[in-house]
Design an enzyme around this catalytic site. Structure first.
Site, PDB file in Angstrom:
ATOM      1  N   GLY A 265       0.653  -1.355   0.023  1.00  0.00           N
ATOM      2  CA  GLY A 265       0.087  -0.188   0.040  1.00  0.00           C
ATOM      3  C   GLY A 265       0.990   1.266   0.065  1.00  0.00           C
ATOM      4  O   GLY A 265       0.611   2.029  -0.722  1.00  0.00           O
ATOM      5  N   MET A 267       4.714   3.080   2.032  1.00  0.00           N
ATOM      6  CA  MET A 267       5.984   2.952   2.740  1.00  0.00           C
ATOM      7  C   MET A 267       6.361   4.151   3.686  1.00  0.00           C
ATOM      8  O   MET A 267       6.605   5.430   3.086  1.00  0.00           O
ATOM      9  CB  MET A 267       7.048   2.425   1.904  1.00  0.00           C
ATOM     10  CG  MET A 267       8.449   2.236   2.486  1.00  0.00           C
ATOM     11  SD  MET A 267       8.572   0.799   3.614  1.00  0.00           S
ATOM     12  CE  MET A 267       9.584   1.693   5.130  1.00  0.00           C
ATOM     13  N   GLU A 268       6.888   4.161   5.044  1.00  0.00           N
ATOM     14  CA  GLU A 268       6.716   5.108   5.725  1.00  0.00           C
ATOM     15  C   GLU A 268       8.390   5.686   5.820  1.00  0.00           C
ATOM     16  O   GLU A 268       8.740   5.940   6.895  1.00  0.00           O
ATOM     17  CB  GLU A 268       6.537   4.565   7.290  1.00  0.00           C
ATOM     18  CG  GLU A 268       7.554   3.452   7.772  1.00  0.00           C
ATOM     19  CD  GLU A 268       7.059   2.159   7.583  1.00  0.00           C
ATOM     20  OE1 GLU A 268       6.374   1.834   6.590  1.00  0.00           O
ATOM     21  OE2 GLU A 268       7.571   1.225   8.460  1.00  0.00           O
ATOM     22  N   GLU A 302       0.816   5.347   7.787  1.00  0.00           N
ATOM     23  CA  GLU A 302       2.368   5.858   7.558  1.00  0.00           C
ATOM     24  C   GLU A 302       2.897   6.846   8.111  1.00  0.00           C
ATOM     25  O   GLU A 302       3.944   6.990   8.657  1.00  0.00           O
ATOM     26  CB  GLU A 302       2.527   6.030   5.968  1.00  0.00           C
ATOM     27  CG  GLU A 302       2.019   4.926   4.998  1.00  0.00           C
ATOM     28  CD  GLU A 302       2.547   3.545   5.357  1.00  0.00           C
ATOM     29  OE1 GLU A 302       3.708   3.426   5.773  1.00  0.00           O
ATOM     30  OE2 GLU A 302       1.764   2.498   4.801  1.00  0.00           O
ATOM     31  N   GLU A 324       4.535  -2.714  13.257  1.00  0.00           N
ATOM     32  CA  GLU A 324       3.471  -3.003  12.446  1.00  0.00           C
ATOM     33  C   GLU A 324       2.097  -3.211  13.347  1.00  0.00           C
ATOM     34  O   GLU A 324       1.044  -2.383  13.169  1.00  0.00           O
ATOM     35  CB  GLU A 324       3.483  -4.077  11.536  1.00  0.00           C
ATOM     36  CG  GLU A 324       4.305  -3.831  10.521  1.00  0.00           C
ATOM     37  CD  GLU A 324       4.384  -2.407   9.654  1.00  0.00           C
ATOM     38  OE1 GLU A 324       3.209  -1.824   9.711  1.00  0.00           O
ATOM     39  OE2 GLU A 324       5.232  -2.068   9.154  1.00  0.00           O
TER      40      GLU A 324
HETATM   41  N1  B3K Z   1       6.258  -0.846   6.049  1.00  0.00           N
HETATM   42  C1  B3K Z   1       5.812  -1.065   4.944  1.00  0.00           C
HETATM   43  C2  B3K Z   1       6.129  -2.480   4.550  1.00  0.00           C
HETATM   44  C3  B3K Z   1       6.546  -2.737   3.073  1.00  0.00           C
HETATM   45  C4  B3K Z   1       7.355  -3.932   2.917  1.00  0.00           C
HETATM   46  C5  B3K Z   1       7.167  -4.350   1.663  1.00  0.00           C
HETATM   47  N2  B3K Z   1       8.108  -5.496   1.240  1.00  0.00           N
HETATM   48  C6  B3K Z   1       4.214  -0.904   5.004  1.00  0.00           C
HETATM   49  C7  B3K Z   1       3.690  -0.482   6.346  1.00  0.00           C
HETATM   50  O1  B3K Z   1       3.391  -1.225   6.798  1.00  0.00           O
HETATM   51  O2  B3K Z   1       3.481   0.738   6.381  1.00  0.00           O
HETATM   52 ZN    ZN Z   2       3.145  -0.346   8.499  1.00  0.00          ZN
END
Ligand code: B3K
Ligand code: ZN
Length: 880
Positions: A265, A267-268, A302, A324
């Protein structure tokens, strides 16, 4: 394709070297991007001296490597083996410089630096940074980054990275550069770079301490008119995190970029969040209510990571749920606060019970903190995210809101700037709440959905009511049932009289009000309620206070009572779901015995009351009138009969639609509105109930239902109503209406890639048997591409949720998915490993389907497999 190796949590060692600063220079080019890296390296005194410096790299062409300015010689000074590079005999402190060449245009895995339409962008979590440069690519290595990006001035006018821009200028050959500096030390997975011909929406936010933060959303020019909602959502999220968690944003600039090719979705990345365009772009013409709400949640998610993830990060990837689970819980709470709390809870629990419980019951079941993995990208799962969030929610139940907040404050201040473990979070809460959470830690190590079996006894003479709760967790791969230990579970409950009044709860002389949380710790636990005048109806697991499967044999009449009178909105909905599920199951049994199914009169009675009583919450009413999904119902079957479930659910829907046709029609008519579209809660609720009513009208089998759907579709008032109507038309047996909707929608929206995803999805989820051919046909459509994850999900992923067609008894649905997975294995292993999941869940189907699914798994197994796919296929085959 590398040799698969298992990594264990127990083998964790702190890094032998710390990196204090990283200086990167990118000279961007489609096939030969140059990356120069300068690392200032310092020995970690906690580790022995003389260890080599271990770096990781994938698909890098090494052009130069030097230590304190002295070029190094391969074999003598460093050794490359597979994905590792060891720099031998290094000093206590030194500077390492490397230059590599990479090929972003050939990168279809969408990890590291890659091209997406006209731009360059990155995705580094979890291990993408090693596709950019040689680096100790583990999250506990945190460094301050300075990044210079050089690119063509005309095609790449915008050059972005983390932090603040500190310098920019022109260069020879029509090139220019920008230098960015991020003052906050970060792990490499939070690094980001974007370059392209982008335009921005800009705004600002004044933080609680009075600092002005510039907010920018960067998109391709044609998408600027889809950024307003996201900007509003971002500001709401920033305010909420200050108010609710005391978390203030730290940099002067916060950027979001929309890219169309993205595995997840969003990425932070620190200060530079990169989003899948589907998770950020929306305007009233193109987006549905559900899309607006999803976008708001992801923007918040995010953004919240800035504290729960970036400022305080994970020591190693086994701790993934630390960031998460906490961040999902935070985004769920945000959405609940600004929209409708009961509806948000209903939707989240419905999702968890349907999909995470299925993961727990399948061959890839794993604890919220896994003990081992082959490919960490495979562990961005519902267990880590959704169950992880449930664990934080339980902790809040156990501590109460005040102590929970004290605990998170302590966690953020104590571990700011550090890479930590789940224990550090739990200890902070335990300390702030003065609670012993030792037993609670089992939730992180024990996989599977716990079962709570509840029985009760009423003693009229003594006016006592005894509830006995037994808990056990079924076996999961690697964890036999005997190894599972009792968990610490908060069970929220209340009691209702036979007339539906809330009873005052008294346990051991203590008055607890009408709603309380009791704590389970033992395999069996009894609670005795005093002063209970007659046999009560228990309302258990209110608000779904723990992620468990509750078994209590409520009579249908008791469920009807709870549905009408429970003071807990979630349990009112859940009682209705149980009644509906039982009605579907009984229709299913009739169908299996070739008898005519009958509608459960009690269900008809409660639905009749619901549709004819004026409601003050149409959003909840819409949820209450929605039948449980086929997949949810299947989760309760020992042997899944795909066709019988489908027919039985259709029967119940049709019977309800037919019986209450007049009421649904009245409800539908009442909710028509000419107000201009806004994705705000009151309107969303209206549309939700209207479209539920329309679905029953269509299900009734009367022509007028479909005529209304066509009218709504043709009126083209807003995307929510259009898509709801289109789904009903396309999924109906009226091929003329179905073709009309497909054709007109396709012509109208052919130019809009995100809207076309819905067009694909609606067509491939039809129950009609021609769907397989249609999937194959649509895969040749110019708007489809196997290289774009959104398209793969919209078409192939959606097809795999089409239960009757994916599970065709000739196995052709399975074969099609396997064909796609084999191709994706070469293009994008992360997506391949996600798409294969439905094939791995074969265990509870009939022999013939099991056999067909395993055949496809075995066919895939014979290919040269990526680590991602290897791990999933091995686990799936081993479970059989
Ligand atoms: N931290 C990202 C994770 C992306 C990893 C992709 N292989 C998305 C999220 O949890 O915000
Ligand atoms: Zn996340």
């Amino acid at each position: 394709m590398s040799e698969p190796r298992t990594i264990y949590l127990k083998d964790y060692q702190p890094p032998a070297y710390w990196i204090d600063t990283v200086s990167l220079k990118f000279v961007l080019d489609d096939h030969d991007t140059r990356v120069q890296a300068t690392l200032s390296v310092r020995h970690n005194p906690a580790r022995e001296v003389g260890l080599p410096l271990r770096l990781y790299g994938v698909d890098l062409t090494l052009k130069a490597i030097a230590l304190d300015g002295q070029p190094l010689e391969e074999g003598r000074d460093y050794r490359i083996e597979g994905e590792t590079l060891d720099v031998l005999s290094v000093a206590e402190q030194f500077e390492l410089t490397t230059e590599v060449s990479i090929d972003p245009a050939a990168n279809t895995a969408l990890e590291g630096l890659y091209r997406s339409s006209s731009m360059f962008c990155t995705q580094c979590e979890p291990e993408g940074f090693r596709r950019i440069t040689w680096y100790p690519d583990h999250p506990d290595v945190m460094a301050a980054y300075t990044v210079t990006v050089v690119g063509d001035r005309a095609s790449l006018p915008v050059l972005l990275s983390n932090g603040n821009p500190i310098e920019s200028g022109d260069l020879p050959n029509n090139r220019h550069y920008v230098t960015w500096q991020d003052p906050f030390p970060k792990p490499s997975y939070l690094f980001a770079l974007v370059a392209g011909n982008l335009e921005k929406r800009e705004d600002h936010f004044i933080t609680q301490s009075g600092r002005k933060v510039t907010l920018q959303i960067w998109v391709e020019k044609q998408d600027l008119n889809k950024t307003e909602f996201a900007m509003g959502a971002l500001k709401r999220a920033m305010r909420w995190d200050e108010d609710t968690y005391g978390r203030e944003y730290d940099l002067d600039l916060f950027m979001i970029v929309a890219v169309s090719d993205f595995n997840m979705g969003a990425m932070e990345n620190k200060g530079l969040n990169i989003f899948n365009s589907a998770a950020v772009l929306a305007n009233p013409e193109t987006a549905t209510d559900a899309a607006f709400q999803r976008i708001e949640g992801i923007i918040a998610h995010e953004y919240f990571h800035n504290w729960s993830g970036d400022r305080v990060t994970c020591r190693d990837w086994f701790q993934l749920a630390l960031k998460e689970g906490l961040t999902v819980f935070r985004d769920q709470s945000f959405s609940a606060d600004i929209n409708s709390a009961p509806v948000k809870r209903i939707q989240d629990v419905n999702f968890l019970r349907t999909h995470q419980f299925a993961e727990d019951a399948g061959p890839t079941a794993h604890p919220v903190r896994p003990e081992s993995f082959i490919e960490i990208s495979n562990f961005y799962t519902l267990t880590i995210y959704e169950k992880g969030a449930e664990l934080v929610r339980m902790l809040k139940h156990l501590l109460g809101p005040g102590d929970y907040r004290k605990g998170t404050d302590l966690y953020f201040s104590r571990f700011d700037g550090q890479a930590v473990r789940v224990e550090d979070f739990i200890d902070s809460l335990a300390e702030a709440g003065n609670r012993d959470l030792t037993q609670f830690m089992r939730w992180y190590s024990q996989a599977g959905t716990p079962m709570l079996e509840v029985s009760d006894e009423y003693d009229e003479g003594a006016q006592r009511y005894r509830l006995t709760v037994r808990q056990h967790t079924p076996a999961t791969p690697g964890q036999p049932a005997e190894s599972k230990q009792p968990l610490h579970i908060p069970l929220r409950l209340g009691l209702l009289s036979e007339q539906g009044e809330a009873l005052s709860l008294v346990i051991e002389g203590k008055a607890l009000g009408t709603d309380t949380v009791v704590e389970l710790r033992d395999a069996e636990h009894s609670f005795v309620f005093e002063n209970v005048a007659s046999r009560p109806v228990p309302s258990l697991l209110r608000g779904f206070s723990a992620p468990v499967q509750l078994q209590y044999d409520h009579s249908p009449a008791a469920l009807a009572l709870l549905m009408k009178h429970d003071e807990d909105g979630f349990n009112r909905w859940d009682a209705g779901q149980q009644l509906m599920r039982r009605a579907i199951e009984s229709a299913m049994r009739a169908i299996q015995q070739q008898q005519a199914p009958e509608l459960d009169p009690l269900l008809a009675d409660v639905v009749g009351t619901l549709v004819s009583t004026p409601s003050d919450d149409y959003a909840v009413l819409a949820e209450m009138l929605t039948l449980p999904s086929e997949q949810y119902v299947a989760g309760f079957q020992q042997r899944i009969d795909v066709d019988a479930i489908h027919q039985a659910r259709n029967f119940v829907r049709q019977a309800l639609g037919d019986t209450f046709y007049a009421e649904f029609l009245a409800l539908y008519r009442q909710q028509q509105s000419d107000a201009p579209y806004v994705p705000e809660f009151k309107q969303i609720a209206q549309r939700a109930i209207k479209n539920v009513a329309l679905s029953y009208l269509c299900a009734s089998g009367r022509d007028e239902g479909l005529a209304l759907a066509k009218q709504q579709f043709d009126a083209d008032a807003n995307m929510t109503d259009v898509r709801a109507a289109m789904t009903l038309l396309v999924h109906s047996d009226n091929s003329e209406l179905a073709d009309h909707a497909v054709k007109r929608f396709g012509e109208q929206w052919g130019h809009d890639s995100l809207v076309m995803d819905a067009w694909f999805g609606i067509q491939v989820t039809r129950p009609q048997p021609d769907v397989l051919e249609r999937v194959k046909f649509l895969m040749q459509h110019p708007a489809f591409s196997l290289k774009n994850p959104n398209k793969v999900r919209a078409l192939v992923g959606a097809f795999a949720t089409n239960r009757v067609n994916f599970h065709r008894i000739d196995g052709e649905g399975y074969r099609l998915l396997a064909d796609v997975v084999i191709e994706l294995n070469r293009l994008n292993p992360e997506i391949a490993a996600r798409m294969i999941v439905p094939l791995t869940r074969y265990q509870r189907f009939d022999e013939q389907r099991q056999q067909l699914m395993r055949e496809q798994l075995e066919r895939i197994r014979r290919e040269p497999l990526s680590r991602n796919l290897f791990e999933i296929v091995e686990k799936a085959l081993a479970a059989g």
